[in-house]
Design a protein around this motif. Structure first.
Motif, mmCIF file in Angstrom:
data_model
loop_
_atom_site.group_PDB
_atom_site.id
_atom_site.type_symbol
_atom_site.label_atom_id
_atom_site.label_comp_id
_atom_site.label_asym_id
_atom_site.label_seq_id
_atom_site.Cartn_x
_atom_site.Cartn_y
_atom_site.Cartn_z
ATOM 1 N N VAL A 1 72.253 -55.392 137.219
ATOM 2 C CA VAL A 1 73.462 -55.581 136.406
ATOM 3 C C VAL A 1 73.862 -57.049 136.373
ATOM 4 O O VAL A 1 74.237 -57.583 135.316
ATOM 5 C CB VAL A 1 74.623 -54.712 136.929
ATOM 6 N N GLY A 2 73.777 -57.735 137.500
ATOM 7 C CA GLY A 2 74.087 -59.151 137.526
ATOM 8 C C GLY A 2 73.174 -59.945 136.609
ATOM 9 O O GLY A 2 73.610 -60.883 135.924
ATOM 10 N N ALA A 3 71.890 -59.586 136.582
ATOM 11 C CA ALA A 3 70.937 -60.270 135.710
ATOM 12 C C ALA A 3 71.258 -60.012 134.246
ATOM 13 O O ALA A 3 71.169 -60.926 133.408
ATOM 14 C CB ALA A 3 69.516 -59.804 136.038
ATOM 15 N N LEU A 4 71.641 -58.789 133.915
ATOM 16 C CA LEU A 4 72.013 -58.484 132.532
ATOM 17 C C LEU A 4 73.293 -59.216 132.150
ATOM 18 O O LEU A 4 73.426 -59.714 131.025
ATOM 19 C CB LEU A 4 72.187 -56.975 132.357
ATOM 20 N N ASP A 5 74.227 -59.316 133.084
ATOM 21 C CA ASP A 5 75.477 -60.033 132.814
ATOM 22 C C ASP A 5 75.241 -61.520 132.577
ATOM 23 O O ASP A 5 75.920 -62.150 131.769
ATOM 24 C CB ASP A 5 76.453 -59.853 133.981
ATOM 25 N N ILE A 6 74.287 -62.092 133.299
ATOM 26 C CA ILE A 6 74.035 -63.527 133.183
ATOM 27 C C ILE A 6 73.084 -63.835 132.032
ATOM 28 O O ILE A 6 72.852 -65.005 131.692
ATOM 29 C CB ILE A 6 73.488 -64.099 134.511
ATOM 30 N N GLY A 7 72.527 -62.782 131.410
ATOM 31 C CA GLY A 7 71.658 -62.973 130.258
ATOM 32 C C GLY A 7 70.202 -63.203 130.597
ATOM 33 O O GLY A 7 69.473 -63.835 129.807
ATOM 34 N N PHE A 8 69.734 -62.685 131.738
ATOM 35 C CA PHE A 8 68.340 -62.880 132.122
ATOM 36 C C PHE A 8 67.458 -61.828 131.437
ATOM 37 O O PHE A 8 66.834 -60.972 132.074
ATOM 38 C CB PHE A 8 68.189 -62.800 133.640
ATOM 39 N N VAL A 9 67.439 -61.907 130.123
ATOM 40 C CA VAL A 9 66.645 -61.030 129.267
ATOM 41 C C VAL A 9 65.994 -61.903 128.200
ATOM 42 O O VAL A 9 66.405 -63.040 127.984
ATOM 43 C CB VAL A 9 67.510 -59.932 128.618
ATOM 44 N N ASP B 1 71.107 -50.582 126.218
ATOM 45 C CA ASP B 1 71.933 -50.901 125.054
ATOM 46 C C ASP B 1 72.728 -52.158 125.383
ATOM 47 O O ASP B 1 73.690 -52.119 126.143
ATOM 48 C CB ASP B 1 72.867 -49.722 124.754
ATOM 49 N N MET B 2 72.312 -53.281 124.801
ATOM 50 C CA MET B 2 72.912 -54.567 125.139
ATOM 51 C C MET B 2 74.021 -54.962 124.166
ATOM 52 O O MET B 2 74.500 -56.104 124.208
ATOM 53 C CB MET B 2 71.825 -55.652 125.150
ATOM 54 N N ARG B 3 74.467 -54.044 123.325
ATOM 55 C CA ARG B 3 75.520 -54.402 122.371
ATOM 56 C C ARG B 3 76.845 -54.677 123.053
ATOM 57 O O ARG B 3 77.651 -55.466 122.564
ATOM 58 C CB ARG B 3 75.686 -53.281 121.341
ATOM 59 N N SER B 4 77.084 -54.035 124.168
ATOM 60 C CA SER B 4 78.291 -54.300 124.947
ATOM 61 C C SER B 4 77.983 -54.016 126.410
ATOM 62 O O SER B 4 76.987 -53.373 126.743
ATOM 63 C CB SER B 4 79.461 -53.415 124.482
ATOM 64 N N ARG B 5 78.835 -54.512 127.286
ATOM 65 C CA ARG B 5 78.588 -54.347 128.720
ATOM 66 C C ARG B 5 78.595 -52.882 129.142
ATOM 67 O O ARG B 5 77.891 -52.497 130.071
ATOM 68 C CB ARG B 5 79.650 -55.134 129.496
ATOM 69 N N SER B 6 79.366 -52.079 128.458
ATOM 70 C CA SER B 6 79.438 -50.665 128.822
ATOM 71 C C SER B 6 78.138 -49.934 128.511
ATOM 72 O O SER B 6 77.965 -48.793 128.932
ATOM 73 C CB SER B 6 80.593 -49.995 128.082
ATOM 74 N N GLY B 7 77.223 -50.577 127.784
ATOM 75 C CA GLY B 7 75.950 -49.945 127.477
ATOM 76 C C GLY B 7 75.007 -49.870 128.657
ATOM 77 O O GLY B 7 73.995 -49.157 128.593
ATOM 78 N N TYR B 8 75.299 -50.597 129.750
ATOM 79 C CA TYR B 8 74.407 -50.549 130.907
ATOM 80 C C TYR B 8 75.162 -50.400 132.223
ATOM 81 O O TYR B 8 74.628 -50.732 133.287
ATOM 82 C CB TYR B 8 73.502 -51.790 130.948
ATOM 83 N N LEU B 9 76.391 -49.888 132.181
ATOM 84 C CA LEU B 9 77.188 -49.744 133.402
ATOM 85 C C LEU B 9 77.469 -48.286 133.745
ATOM 86 O O LEU B 9 77.378 -47.395 132.901
ATOM 87 C CB LEU B 9 78.530 -50.465 133.254
ATOM 88 N N PHE B 10 77.837 -48.084 134.997
ATOM 89 C CA PHE B 10 78.395 -46.813 135.457
ATOM 90 C C PHE B 10 79.870 -46.844 135.076
ATOM 91 O O PHE B 10 80.737 -47.231 135.866
ATOM 92 C CB PHE B 10 78.215 -46.697 136.971
#
Length: 691
Positions: A491-499, A345-354
């Motif tokens: 998580v770092g890749a998702l944060d930097i937008g590597f999608v 869930d890429m709508r917000s950062r909390s969608g892919y975090l612990f």
């Protein structure tokens, strides 16, 4: 708080503290062997004796509770004589083999014998000998050195959750044993080496390789899983000799997984140390200049929508950001970090975090696992779950699981079912565990990649999110919906937008011929046979794994021990690793390779130093702005509750674990002979458990 006088110094300590803790709060050093801050109190070495005013005799401070107004004396003549006597007894049967002991230079017994012993032994009789025990391929034993402190027994029982060690016999005949000789089965067994205060337990793979004072020590981050364990890399010359944990209560306490500790020999095997270019079907060595020019020519005339990039599981954020910027400069939106095809869930950062944070486990009072096997996916995090389970008791910390559970998680788990249809029962209240979550004050759900890599991953996530709001897992002051990642770079890749960008291809489409040129940045863990035969493959990495054999151009990169890099753990905490050694041969740091190619290709990236690159990272995502050796915590956010409330379309297949072999999960561990031996020894046990 309780006020205590320690050698005349007043100190306030919490009620229930021990005299030893009060002395440490006053800045006094108390020798000890059996006492350990994270284990139960045994009180059997007697080295921590102190004098309490008005007490009839000396007391063992580790197990003596403080009282209001208590006066403790730590350095009187009677205390010193008692400690010398205890040390003399401990050394009665201990062999004087320090010159050939691997523990020499970092041995607690050695240090304390020098600091508190008498320097003279009156014991004339022959010393006893104890048979060494076979504990498997990782831990070496010399049991004659054992002083029966029982730290190893308590660790294996309390922390690791595999009660395979114990003490048999009494008095002089007492010895630590496995009862039935077999290899230790814990993924945390290497920590026995750290907590052993003598040389009875040492590292078997690195036995007699070097002395502790020869090492250059560098702080870093473990990349064997997504916990972000704080480690210290110890190198001699250009070679990494061993890896040990650093204390960080927010992440790993002071533990380290066996894979993170013992896969170190994989850093020397199968290394890529020279660029290679495929000519007429065969790979040939080439210079950096020729390789980059050859690559640039291959890119000529290729439109951006025919170029793609896939990032692997061990990448640092610097290299991910540089490759993402290069793809953007080339006009490509085909970038993906999800080798396993996971959905988030890429709508917000909390969608892919612990989201609760790793320390949030210490507050939880109910846990539901969905498609996750924490013991294999994150052994250190699993130890924290077990600690909370023991602290609360089964009634105070019920744990349930959805999905196949082929291994003992080291705590009792109620398996609700093996398929996602259990979520439907939890939502309509027909499953009893739904009420358990509702009545808990801090309920927690851990959603693993066994669920997120399925074709129905989005439906599973939305049902889980709905369940989280319905049962109080997510409230205004608590977010217990946690995603447990398995890849250090994810998580770092998702944060930097590597999608994939708009109209960008995911991994599956890139492999099916969606691109003409495919750049693999350390990507080794996907079916390589699915890459179209017509695709030109560039592999950038540090090991000659399967992907390197498929490549048309190989760019030798640096392993995590050979570069300064930023990593984001599963909880979204940003941490920075430092370089311990230099890359071998002509290998270079990954972001530097990408920057050099951008220059040759005519699309120079706007940074020439790692500081400028990190400024660019902070511009892309502010979470990287405060990254350093200290943790930058993840923001507390609540996922949007506007999810589908309809009936989810679930796949009927059972949820399976994503890790088949704990010891063979990435290019470094697959190159390690030690990990290969562990896989051979423990593989049959795991297969039996799965059946």
């Amino acid at each position: 708080m309780v006020k205590v006088l320690v050698d005349g110094t007043p100190v306030d300590v919490p009620a229930g503290s021990s005299a030893l803790q009060a002395c440490e709060a006053a800045g006094k050093e108390i020798p000890r062997f059996c006492y350990h801050e994270r284990l139960s109190v045994a009180g059997n070495c007697r080295m921590c004796l102190v004098q309490v005013v008005r007490a009839p005799k000396l007391v063992a401070s580790c197990g003596f509770p403080v009282a209001e107004g208590m006066q403790i004396l730590t350095d009187t003549d009677v205390v010193r004589r008692a400690r010398r006597a205890v040390m003399e007894f401990l050394l009665i049967n201990h062999p004087l083999d320090c010159p050939i002991c691997d523990q020499g230079g970092e041995c607690d017994l050695q240090d304390q014998a020098y600091g508190y012993g008498s320097g003279v032994s009156r014991y004339q009789e022959a010393k006893r000998a104890v048979t060494d025990k076979e504990l498997g391929p990782l831990v070496k034993t010399v049991m004659t050195r054992c002083i029966q402190c029982s730290r190893c027994v308590r660790f294996s029982t309390e922390v690791a959750g595999t009660p395979e060690l114990g003490i048999v016999s009494r008095g002089e005949n007492a010895e630590v044993t496995t009862y039935v000789e077999k290899a230790l089965t814990s993924e945390l067994s290497g920590n026995l080496i750290d907590i052993c205060p003598v040389g009875a337990l040492t590292a078997k793979p690195t036995a007699f390789r070097a002395r502790s004072w020869e090492y250059k020590k560098t702080d870093s981050i473990d990349v064997m899983d997504a916990v972000g364990t704080n480690i210290q890399i110890q190198a001699r010359g250009a070679e990494v000799m061993r890896i040990v944990p650093r204390i960080n209560d927010e992440v790993n306490e002071e533990w380290l997984s066996d894979k993170g500790r013992f896969s170190v020999d994989g850093l020397k095997k199968r290394r890529l140390d020279h660029p290679w270019v495929r000519v007429h079907g065969k790979l040939h060595k080439a210079s950096w200049q020729d390789t980059l020019v050859s690559m640039a020519r291959r890119f000529e005339g290729i439109s951006g929508d025919r170029i793609g990039a896939i990032a692997g599981d061990l990448c640092d954020v610097e290299s991910l950001c540089a490759l993402k910027d290069l793809m953007t400069a080339l006009g490509s939106s085909h970038t993906d970090c999800r080798q396993d095809g996971a959905w988030y869930d890429m709508r917000s950062r909390s969608g892919y975090l612990f989201n609760s944070g790793i320390t949030g486990i210490d507050e939880a009072d109910a846990l539901l696992l969905i498609g996750s096997i924490p013991r294999h996916e994150a052994p250190v995090l699993n130890a924290r779950i077990r600690k909370q389970y023991l602290h609360k008791g089964r009634g105070g910390f019920p744990v349930a699981s959805i999905g196949a559970l082929p291994v003992d998680l080291t705590y009792n788990v109620d398996v609700l079912g093996e398929g996602p249809e259990v979520l439907t029962r939890l939502l309509d209240g027909s499953e009893a565990f739904a009420e358990v979550l509702k009545t808990a004050k801090r309920p927690m759900i851990i959603l693993g990649h066994g669920a997120l890599t399925r074709p129905d991953a989005q439906a599973v996530y939305e049902a889980t999110l709905q369940l989280a709001y319905q049962t109080g897992v997510i409230t205004q002051d608590w977010n217990g919906l946690n995603i447990l990642h398995t890849a250090a770079s994810r998580v770092g890749a998702l944060d930097i937008g590597f999608v994939p960008g708009s109209r960008g291809f995911a991994v599956t489409n890139m492999l099916r011929g969606g691109v003409e040129i495919l750049w693999l940045l350390g990507a080794d863990d996907f079916p390589l046979d699915k890459i179209s035969k017509d695709t030109f493959v560039i592999y950038q990495g540090h090991h000659g794994d399967a992907a390197a054999a498929r490549a048309d151009i190989i760019l030798p990169g640096a392993a995590y021990t050979e570069k300064s890099g930023t990593y984001v753990n599963t909880a979204g905490e940003v941490q920075r690793a430092l370089r311990a050694v230099f890359p071998p041969g002509q290998a270079r740091e990954d972001w530097q390779i990408i920057r050099a190619f951008s220059e040759v290709a005519g699309h120079p990236l706007p940074y020439d130093s790692v500081e400028a690159l990190r400024a660019r990272m902070a511009k892309v995502n502010p979470v990287f702005s405060n990254a350093g050796t200290e943790i930058a915590p993840a923001p507390q956010s609540v996922t949007d509750s506007s999810v589908s409330k309809g009936t989810a379309e679930f796949n009927n297949a059972r949820i399976r674990p994503v890790i088949d072999d704990y010891y063979q999960t990435n290019s470094i561990s697959r190159a390690s002979l030690t990990m290969a031996e562990c896989s051979r020894v423990y593989g049959p046990m795991r297969a039996v458990a799965a059946e």
